[in-house]
Design a protein around this motif. Structure first.
Motif, PDB file in Angstrom:
ATOM      1  N   VAL A   1       0.749  -1.083  -0.038  1.00  0.00           N
ATOM      2  CA  VAL A   1      -0.058  -0.001  -0.078  1.00  0.00           C
ATOM      3  C   VAL A   1       0.892   1.379  -0.076  1.00  0.00           C
ATOM      4  CG1 VAL A   1      -1.587   1.317   1.643  1.00  0.00           C
ATOM      5  CG2 VAL A   1      -1.886  -0.979   1.275  1.00  0.00           C
ATOM      6  N   GLU A   2       1.992   1.106   0.843  1.00  0.00           N
ATOM      7  CA  GLU A   2       2.800   2.384   0.824  1.00  0.00           C
ATOM      8  C   GLU A   2       3.540   2.525  -0.342  1.00  0.00           C
ATOM      9  OE1 GLU A   2       6.583   3.959   3.376  1.00  0.00           O
ATOM     10  OE2 GLU A   2       5.550   2.144   4.014  1.00  0.00           O
ATOM     11  N   VAL A   3       3.759   1.720  -1.080  1.00  0.00           N
ATOM     12  CA  VAL A   3       4.565   1.667  -2.561  1.00  0.00           C
ATOM     13  C   VAL A   3       3.640   2.284  -3.506  1.00  0.00           C
ATOM     14  CG1 VAL A   3       5.827   0.611  -4.267  1.00  0.00           C
ATOM     15  CG2 VAL A   3       6.552  -0.013  -1.747  1.00  0.00           C
ATOM     16  N   ALA A   4       2.371   1.766  -3.361  1.00  0.00           N
ATOM     17  CA  ALA A   4       1.360   2.101  -4.537  1.00  0.00           C
ATOM     18  C   ALA A   4       1.268   3.486  -4.341  1.00  0.00           C
ATOM     19  CB  ALA A   4       0.201   1.282  -4.170  1.00  0.00           C
ATOM     20  N   THR A   5       0.954   3.955  -2.985  1.00  0.00           N
ATOM     21  CA  THR A   5       0.682   5.370  -2.889  1.00  0.00           C
ATOM     22  C   THR A   5       1.727   6.332  -3.264  1.00  0.00           C
ATOM     23  OG1 THR A   5      -0.526   4.854  -0.835  1.00  0.00           O
ATOM     24  CG2 THR A   5       0.034   7.114  -0.961  1.00  0.00           C
ATOM     25  N   ASP A   6       3.094   5.864  -3.217  1.00  0.00           N
ATOM     26  CA  ASP A   6       4.197   6.676  -3.680  1.00  0.00           C
ATOM     27  C   ASP A   6       4.310   6.810  -5.107  1.00  0.00           C
ATOM     28  OD1 ASP A   6       4.606   7.258  -0.999  1.00  0.00           O
ATOM     29  OD2 ASP A   6       6.369   5.715  -0.829  1.00  0.00           O
ATOM     30  N   LEU A   7       4.026   5.690  -5.912  1.00  0.00           N
ATOM     31  CA  LEU A   7       3.913   5.545  -7.304  1.00  0.00           C
ATOM     32  C   LEU A   7       3.011   6.327  -8.036  1.00  0.00           C
ATOM     33  CD1 LEU A   7       5.130   1.769  -7.593  1.00  0.00           C
ATOM     34  CD2 LEU A   7       6.697   3.759  -7.828  1.00  0.00           C
ATOM     35  N   ASP A   8       1.766   6.130  -7.203  1.00  0.00           N
ATOM     36  CA  ASP A   8       0.875   6.706  -8.099  1.00  0.00           C
ATOM     37  C   ASP A   8       0.330   8.137  -7.260  1.00  0.00           C
ATOM     38  OD1 ASP A   8      -2.184   5.434  -9.532  1.00  0.00           O
ATOM     39  OD2 ASP A   8      -1.228   7.439  -9.804  1.00  0.00           O
ATOM     40  N   ALA A   9       0.311   9.221  -7.888  1.00  0.00           N
ATOM     41  CA  ALA A   9      -0.152  10.331  -7.138  1.00  0.00           C
ATOM     42  C   ALA A   9      -1.727  10.204  -7.077  1.00  0.00           C
ATOM     43  CB  ALA A   9       0.599  11.509  -7.812  1.00  0.00           C
ATOM     44  N   ALA A  10      -2.159   9.571  -7.809  1.00  0.00           N
ATOM     45  CA  ALA A  10      -3.496   9.830  -8.092  1.00  0.00           C
ATOM     46  C   ALA A  10      -4.373   8.321  -7.159  1.00  0.00           C
ATOM     47  CB  ALA A  10      -4.310   9.743  -9.417  1.00  0.00           C
ATOM     48  N   ALA A  11      -3.242   7.801  -6.365  1.00  0.00           N
ATOM     49  CA  ALA A  11      -3.848   6.480  -5.477  1.00  0.00           C
ATOM     50  C   ALA A  11      -4.853   6.939  -4.578  1.00  0.00           C
ATOM     51  CB  ALA A  11      -2.751   6.041  -4.910  1.00  0.00           C
ATOM     52  N   SER A  12      -5.039   8.308  -4.347  1.00  0.00           N
ATOM     53  CA  SER A  12      -5.895   8.464  -3.099  1.00  0.00           C
ATOM     54  C   SER A  12      -7.165   8.656  -3.899  1.00  0.00           C
ATOM     55  CB  SER A  12      -5.527   9.730  -2.378  1.00  0.00           C
ATOM     56  OG  SER A  12      -5.038  10.783  -3.341  1.00  0.00           O
TER      57      SER A  12
END
Length: 827
Positions: free
Chosen positions: A137-148
């Motif tokens: 989840v942390e890596v996904a959040t860092d990689l994709d600025a639109a993850a939120s």
């Protein structure tokens, strides 16, 4: 090796003594040769000739007293040695002519390949681990600025999870029982072709087997690392004794087509050589969490692990600095409560000759060749055409990791002390330029460490302790002794009979120090075999004397000196404490001559009485200076104890004697600080466990020592000093080269230039010891000078640059550093 037909006949006329190597319990020497290391023999050693081999490999009684008592009984040492690759019908359940012909096949088929060595659902369990899910989840959040944003988060998580699954597929082992059996048969046949024997102690394996079957906890094997064969050796030995094969942490440099599949089927799993950073320089939290979860899952399923703390094969013949990354994962798994305990098994491995032959190309500064399938195939073909002598593998007594950690937490663990803080006052009488210490050393040493620093210190101490124990248990081979004698006792050559005599004396001295030997048999036969194995590293010529004896001398070419030094370092740890004392005496003698301001000494340097307290203080400083070269004591033992024992031993030998007549006249110099105040706690005078009325008490009176002028004692004394001289010569050369560092330079450039400078000194005959120019010594000098505060490093854009620290900008201070090193060096 230049050798006459007569000598080759003796070397190769082998059935009678080569067969003796197939049965290592048969020892025939100890009746006609002189006593123990005659140059230092005292009457107290006369009973040594008929002594049995020492039993090595017991765990530390101080750190793990309960494990010391467990698994061991009085009959264990008497079980003796066994040659693993010698198989006949008695090792199978069958008898008769056919059983004799098929003994290897029957033996392999009768081995028990445990079903519980195969992991279950390991990939899914790792991916479902809470730590891994959090990292994804942390890596996904860092990689994709639109993850939120709504609808994108799950897509990013799924993408990272696929990446994590791909990492795992590259990492995990895939053990095959059929392939293990096939490999067992192939290795037994191959190893019989290029090894005379692979020796193990049956008592050591008995303890390991008992631990594996009776204690329902995972086991971690931590061997020294000297050759690529190490992986196969341990798996083969455990397979032959019906012990579950371990999962082996292998570097991803071995993950090449076809070979990687074979390694995985034997239990290997691949890890990055450097796993802390990604390409953009950030910590790779995903990879580390996967490795942590995978290690935890293996241990939770009670799989055995095999981890090489050094991280890479030793290029020096001595253990490299321990890297505790994988060990920290095991400790963390235990501390989180995922498993009740772990049994730790240090493993010592010794070779007469490593299958790589030597590491001369790398020691001559050439880059390491990447592993390839073609290179491995060529290597196997070369091996089949040669013989590499004997191998000895020593499995130490398993000890409880939980018990070790509990015992360490109950003690005061001092904070790590930098080399700069410890030695700078001694070298230049100046404070470090990075930070001024304001006389609060005692408060700093007695303060409680933060939890994260305490954890790191405990793991580092554990890694050092294990590596020290594994190295101490490693048997001394015949090539180690011959190389050492030729380099540091008979560098100009020696007749064969004298070499055989010194070989016998040396091996008895090694046994008296409770180190074991990896050979047996008549000394003459063993010496001839060792000379044959050393090949072109030694020159053998016919002597002109009336007896017509052969003269043996080390080859003076740089590659030959490098290779002899590699094998000589196999017994470096046996004599290192005595050698440091001998070099410290030399340094003190020179200091006392300067202090006396007198050029004429009636009895020479050896007539000067030396304070034992001052001597041990000097030796402690030198051992700390050489911390990247050798470890003289495990973390649980004080350096004072080690050097006090070394001084006592040299007094017993007669090399040193107490100068009784000078006791009343002399007193310590008023400028000398008391021992406990001079060094921080790791080098302190006393141990916490010592009684108030012990011999180490503060009330003990200092005594004064002199060096014996006997020719035999002087020969041994010089031999000890020569052991350390190549290392000191490398450091003195580096101290000279520091003068040329006028502006910042990249570390790789600086290391390369320093290496070329030292190699040029060797090639021109300026250096007294050609082996002082090895590339590993060059890298160690740079590392030591950084830790000492001579060189200051700065990292920018992933490039490390070096420059002189402000303390060593003045030439006077650089000269003091050089004089400090030269003071210990035998010129």
């Amino acid at each position: 090796m230049e050798v006459s037909d007569g000598l080759l006949l003796q070397v190769n006329n082998g059935e009678q003594w080569c067969n003796r190597w197939k049965h290592p319990n048969e020892d025939s020497d100890r009746s006609t040769s002189p006593s123990v290391l005659r140059c230092v023999t005292s009457t107290w050693k006369e009973g040594l000739l008929n002594r049995k081999r020492p039993f090595v490999g017991r765990c530390c009684h101080s750190c793990t007293p309960q494990s010391w008592e467990r698994l061991f009984n009085a009959s264990i040492p008497s079980l003796g040695l066994r040659n693993v690759i010698y198989i006949n019908e008695t090792h199978t359940r069958q008898r008769g002519w056919l059983a004799r012909r098929l003994s290897y096949v029957l033996f392999v088929m009768e081995r028990d390949v445990n079903k519980d060595m195969f992991t279950r659902n390991v990939v899914d369990n790792v991916l479902n681990n809470s730590r891994v899910e959090g990292a994804i989840v942390e890596v996904a959040t860092d990689l994709d600025a639109a993850a939120s944003q709504s609808g994108q988060e799950q897509k990013a998580v799924s993408k990272v999870k696929q990446k994590a699954r791909a990492f795992l597929q590259e990492m995990v082992a895939n053990i095959s029982p059929a392939f293990i059996r096939l490999t067992g048969w192939v290795l037994l046949r191959l190893f019989n072709g290029f090894f005379w024997s692979i020796q193990i102690h049956k008592g050591q394996l008995e303890m390991v087997k008992k631990a594996a079957t009776e204690q329902n906890v995972p086991m971690v094997f931590l061997p020294v690392h000297k050759s690529h064969i190490d992986y196969l050796l341990i798996t083969l030995i455990l397979f032959c004794h019906n012990i579950k094969a371990p999962h082996i942490a292998a570097g991803n440099n071995l993950s090449i087509p076809i070979l990687s599949t074979l390694i995985r089927k034997l239990g290997g799993f691949f890890i990055r050589r450097k796993m802390e950073e990604t390409e953009d320089g950030k910590k790779d939290i995903l990879y580390r969490s996967l490795l942590q979860a995978y290690t935890e899952e293996l241990l939770r399923q009670q799989q055995f692990l095999e981890v090489y703390l050094e991280g890479t094969r030793s290029r020096s013949g001595k253990p490299s600095t321990a890297r505790a990354g994988m060990l920290s994962l095991v400790v963390d798994t235990l501390c989180t409560g995922s498993i009740p305990d772990v049994l730790v098994v240090p493993v010592g491995i010794s070779y007469d000759r490593i299958i790589e032959g030597n590491y001369n190309s790398e020691q001559l500064g050439k880059p390491k060749k990447n592993e390839s399938l073609w290179g491995i195939a060529c290597g196997v073909f070369r091996m089949l055409r040669k013989n590499y002598g004997c191998v000895r593998v020593d499995f130490n007594q398993p000890f409880s990791l939980k018990e070790y950690l509990d015992s360490q937490r109950s003690r005061h663990v001092p904070p790590p002390v930098s080399l700069e803080h410890t030695l700078m006052p001694m070298i230049i009488s100046a404070q470090p330029d990075a930070q001024l210490f304001e006389g609060q050393e005692e408060e700093q040493l007695n303060r409680e460490l933060p939890d994260d620093i305490l954890r790191r210190q405990l793991i580092n101490n554990l890694a050092k302790h294990v590596l020290f124990t594994a190295n101490k248990s490693s048997a001394i081979m015949s090539t180690h002794i011959i190389a050492c004698l030729l380099l540091y006792r008979h560098r100009q050559g020696v007749v064969l009979s004298k070499l055989v005599e010194d070989f016998f004396n040396m091996k008895e001295e090694i046994l008296s120090r409770d180190f074991d030997l990896g050979f047996s048999g008549n000394s003459e036969d063993v010496v001839m075999r060792a000379l044959h194995l050393l090949g072109n590293c030694v020159n053998v010529t016919s002597s002109a004397n009336r007896n017509g004896e052969f003269t043996i001398a080390p080859s003076q070419t740089v590659p030959a000196l490098f290779e002899l030094n590699f094998y000589s370092n196999g017994l470096f740890h046996v004599f290192i404490s005595d050698a440091i004392i001998a070099c410290s005496i030399l340094s003190l003698q020179r200091e006392m001559v300067v202090e006396s301001e007198s050029d004429n000494l009636p009895g020479g340097l050896n007539s000067l009485p030396i304070s034992q307290e001052r001597l041990i203080r000097k030796a402690a400083g030198l051992s700390h200076f050489l911390i990247n070269e050798v470890t003289v004591a495990p973390p649980c033992q004080t350096i004072y104890q080690v050097f006090h024992d070394a001084v006592t031993r040299l007094i017993q030998y007669g090399v040193l004697y107490v100068a009784e007549e000078d006791q009343e006249e002399l007193s310590p110099s008023p400028t000398d600080e008391p021992w406990p105040k001079k060094f921080p706690e790791p080098l302190s005078w006393r141990s916490d466990e010592e009684d108030e009325d012990s011999d180490f008490g503060e009330e003990q009176r200092d005594r004064y020592l002199k060096v014996s002028v006997s020719t035999e004692h002087q020969e041994f004394f010089v031999f000890l000093q020569r052991l350390v001289s190549p290392v000191l010569e490398a450091y003195s050369g580096a101290a000279i080269f520091v003068h040329s560092l006028s502006q910042p330079m990249s570390e790789s450039d600086y290391t390369g230039r320093l290496f070329r400078y030292l190699l040029t000194r060797t090639e021109r005959g300026v250096a007294a010891y050609g082996e002082s120019a090895t590339h590993y010594l060059v890298k160690n000098t740079v590392r030591t000078f950084k830790e000492l505060g001579v060189l200051k490093e700065r990292r920018e854009n992933r490039v490390t640059t070096l420059q002189l620290s402000s303390t060593f900008l003045p030439q006077a201070n650089r000269n003091k550093l050089l004089q400090y090193i030269l003071g210990f060096t035998l010129l």
